[in-house]
Write a protein that holds these residues in place. Structure first.
Motif, PDB file in Angstrom:
ATOM      1  N   GLN A   1       0.824  -1.211   0.000  1.00 38.27           N
ATOM      2  CA  GLN A   1       0.000   0.000   0.000  1.00 38.27           C
ATOM      3  C   GLN A   1       0.860   1.264   0.000  1.00 38.27           C
ATOM      4  O   GLN A   1       0.524   2.249  -0.655  1.00 38.27           O
ATOM      5  N   GLY A   2       1.961   1.237   0.737  1.00 38.58           N
ATOM      6  CA  GLY A   2       2.859   2.396   0.730  1.00 38.58           C
ATOM      7  C   GLY A   2       3.481   2.627  -0.626  1.00 38.58           C
ATOM      8  O   GLY A   2       3.588   3.785  -1.084  1.00 38.58           O
ATOM      9  N   ALA A   3       3.875   1.550  -1.289  1.00 36.27           N
ATOM     10  CA  ALA A   3       4.486   1.695  -2.609  1.00 36.27           C
ATOM     11  C   ALA A   3       3.492   2.268  -3.612  1.00 36.27           C
ATOM     12  O   ALA A   3       3.856   3.100  -4.460  1.00 36.27           O
ATOM     13  N   VAL A   4       2.231   1.851  -3.536  1.00 33.81           N
ATOM     14  CA  VAL A   4       1.210   2.357  -4.460  1.00 33.81           C
ATOM     15  C   VAL A   4       1.048   3.866  -4.304  1.00 33.81           C
ATOM     16  O   VAL A   4       0.962   4.611  -5.293  1.00 33.81           O
ATOM     17  N   GLN A   5       1.014   4.336  -3.063  1.00 38.50           N
ATOM     18  CA  GLN A   5       0.829   5.769  -2.834  1.00 38.50           C
ATOM     19  C   GLN A   5       2.087   6.567  -3.171  1.00 38.50           C
ATOM     20  O   GLN A   5       2.004   7.663  -3.746  1.00 38.50           O
ATOM     21  N   LEU A   6       3.248   6.040  -2.811  1.00 38.64           N
ATOM     22  CA  LEU A   6       4.494   6.777  -3.034  1.00 38.64           C
ATOM     23  C   LEU A   6       4.898   6.786  -4.502  1.00 38.64           C
ATOM     24  O   LEU A   6       5.650   7.673  -4.935  1.00 38.64           O
ATOM     25  N   ARG A   7       4.405   5.819  -5.271  1.00 35.61           N
ATOM     26  CA  ARG A   7       4.751   5.778  -6.690  1.00 35.61           C
ATOM     27  C   ARG A   7       4.224   7.008  -7.415  1.00 35.61           C
ATOM     28  O   ARG A   7       4.788   7.436  -8.427  1.00 35.61           O
ATOM     29  N   GLN A   8       3.152   7.596  -6.918  1.00 34.48           N
ATOM     30  CA  GLN A   8       2.603   8.789  -7.559  1.00 34.48           C
ATOM     31  C   GLN A   8       3.591   9.958  -7.530  1.00 34.48           C
ATOM     32  O   GLN A   8       3.517  10.856  -8.361  1.00 34.48           O
ATOM     33  N   PHE A   9       4.515   9.929  -6.553  1.00 36.24           N
ATOM     34  CA  PHE A   9       5.505  11.006  -6.421  1.00 36.24           C
ATOM     35  C   PHE A   9       6.906  10.540  -6.811  1.00 36.24           C
ATOM     36  O   PHE A   9       7.880  11.265  -6.613  1.00 36.24           O
ATOM     37  N   GLY A  10       7.010   9.327  -7.344  1.00 36.94           N
ATOM     38  CA  GLY A  10       8.306   8.793  -7.733  1.00 36.94           C
ATOM     39  C   GLY A  10       9.216   8.519  -6.549  1.00 36.94           C
ATOM     40  O   GLY A  10      10.447   8.569  -6.705  1.00 36.94           O
ATOM     41  N   MET A  11       8.644   8.207  -5.385  1.00 39.43           N
ATOM     42  CA  MET A  11       9.423   8.015  -4.159  1.00 39.43           C
ATOM     43  C   MET A  11       9.221   6.608  -3.593  1.00 39.43           C
ATOM     44  O   MET A  11       9.087   6.415  -2.392  1.00 39.43           O
ATOM     45  N   GLU A  12       9.231   5.601  -4.466  1.00 36.45           N
ATOM     46  CA  GLU A  12       9.020   4.241  -3.989  1.00 36.45           C
ATOM     47  C   GLU A  12      10.074   3.806  -2.985  1.00 36.45           C
ATOM     48  O   GLU A  12       9.817   2.962  -2.135  1.00 36.45           O
TER      49      GLU A  12
END
Length: 377
Positions: free
Chosen positions: A188-199
């Motif tokens: 879930q964190g990766a899905v949200q952070l991917r929007q900002f390119g901060m995986e």
């Protein structure tokens, strides 16, 4: 011996001089003296002008019902009943509704009043439980101090057995739960952070959240549901079967023999289980990062060492024994409150789990505010 009930159908002259059939009962109209009376009465075809009870020596409720039902059947009066028989027949008549419809008034309470009553009742129960837990905490401290002063009275075999039940037997389910939680947090964190390119910050999220909060909190919830309920059920059953009273009778303290081993096991093993849970959750998060985000395990561990301060570990380890104390105390206290019947065991077991989880979450919120206030962020 009391005479059996009998009846006879006779023709007698009424006040107007006309012949009329009268059903005359004699003997004891009680259920123990009926014999074949009910079956014989069914053979009487009627009509019957009156039922005569002059020769009846005794009548009970069943006899009164028998007389009343046949009086209704033939629509005839009942004559010759004494005061007790008349009162009993009237009571039976009033009870079957033949004297008229019985008005039944449902007891209705206005919704607002009912809600306020339930809130008040819940508040009283919560206050009584809080006072009881505070008193039980005092008794636990006194017993603990006595055992520190006299270590030979400590039942180490019981403590080791509780260690196995609370800790060793729980490793499997806690490990599986923690591994899956680590995967869920990372995904879930990766899905949200991917929007900002901060995986890459998924490592920060998994590391700090598991060591500081979720590792210990989820372990406490699992231990409350697993071991806290077992404490309440075991001690509640012993209270119901009067085993605890028997222990007091022979001079054995239930606090030393039953309560302290369970509380000590929960206090000692909660930090170990919390740390174990956090490590397994980190492994689950690292597994998903390796599979989904192409972050190698070595890079994951190095990043973890950089972003997770040692204070996060201390925060979890400080909270864990407090949670263990709450779980052990709540389970044992609710078990000791069992009384009256076996249903109480289930109710008290449910109360132990609910109260332990509630208090753990409330304390976790206080700890979060406190550690932020002291600068451990």
């Amino acid at each position: 011996m009391t005479e059996l009930a009998h009846f006879s159908l006779e023709n007698e002259r009424g006040k107007e001089g006309a012949e009329r059939p009268v059903l005359r009962f004699s003997g004891s109209l009680s259920i123990s003296r009926f014999g074949s009376l009910p079956a014989d009465l069914e053979k009487v075809e009627g009509p019957v002008a009156a039922i005569d009870l002059h020769d009846v020596t005794h009548i009970d409720t069943i006899g009164a019902w028998l007389v009343h039902s046949h009086a209704l059947k033939w629509d005839c009066p009942i004559e010759g009943a004494d005061e007790d028989a008349s009162r009993l027949i009237e009571a039976v008549k009033a009870g079957d509704g033949s004297a008229g419809e019985v008005a039944v008034h449902a007891h209705t309470v206005p919704p607002l009043q009912r809600i306020l009553a339930q809130i008040g009742e819940a508040t009283i129960v919560a206050g009584q439980t809080l006072i009881g837990l505070i008193g039980f905490f005092g008794a636990t401290l006194i017993t603990g101090w006595d055992l520190i002063r006299h270590p030979s009275r400590m039942r180490w075999n019981a403590v080791i057995q509780r260690f196995e039940v609370v800790g060793v037997s729980a490793l499997g389910i806690i490990g599986l739960m923690s591994f899956l939680i680590g995967i869920v947090i990372a995904q879930q964190g990766a899905v949200q952070l991917r929007q900002f390119g901060m995986e890459v910050l998924t490592v920060n999220l998994v590391g700090r959240l598991t060591f500081r909060e979720l590792g210990v909190l989820m372990t406490a919830i699992m231990v409350a549901g697993r071991s806290g309920s077992a404490f309440a059920a075991q001690i509640g059953t012993m209270k119901l079967t009067e085993e605890i009273d028997a222990m007091r009778t022979i001079g054995v303290s239930p606090m030393e023999a039953l309560i302290m081993p369970r509380i000590l096991a929960a206090v000692v093993l909660m930090p170990l289980l919390g740390f174990y849970s956090s490590v397994i959750a980190i492994i689950g998060g690292g597994f998903l990062c390796a599979v989904s985000l192409d972050i190698p395990p070595i890079t994951f561990i190095q990043r973890l060492r950089e972003v997770v301060p040692i204070t996060d570990l201390w925060v979890g380890l400080i909270k864990a024994p407090v949670f263990g104390l709450i779980i052990g105390m709540t389970g044992c206290y609710q078990g000791l409150q069992v009384k009256a019947n076996a249903e109480e065991v289930g109710l008290r077991t449910t109360s132990a789990v609910v109260q332990a989880i509630f208090v753990v979450i409330v304390l976790d919120a206080f700890f979060a505010v406190f550690f932020t206030w002291v600068g451990w962020t």
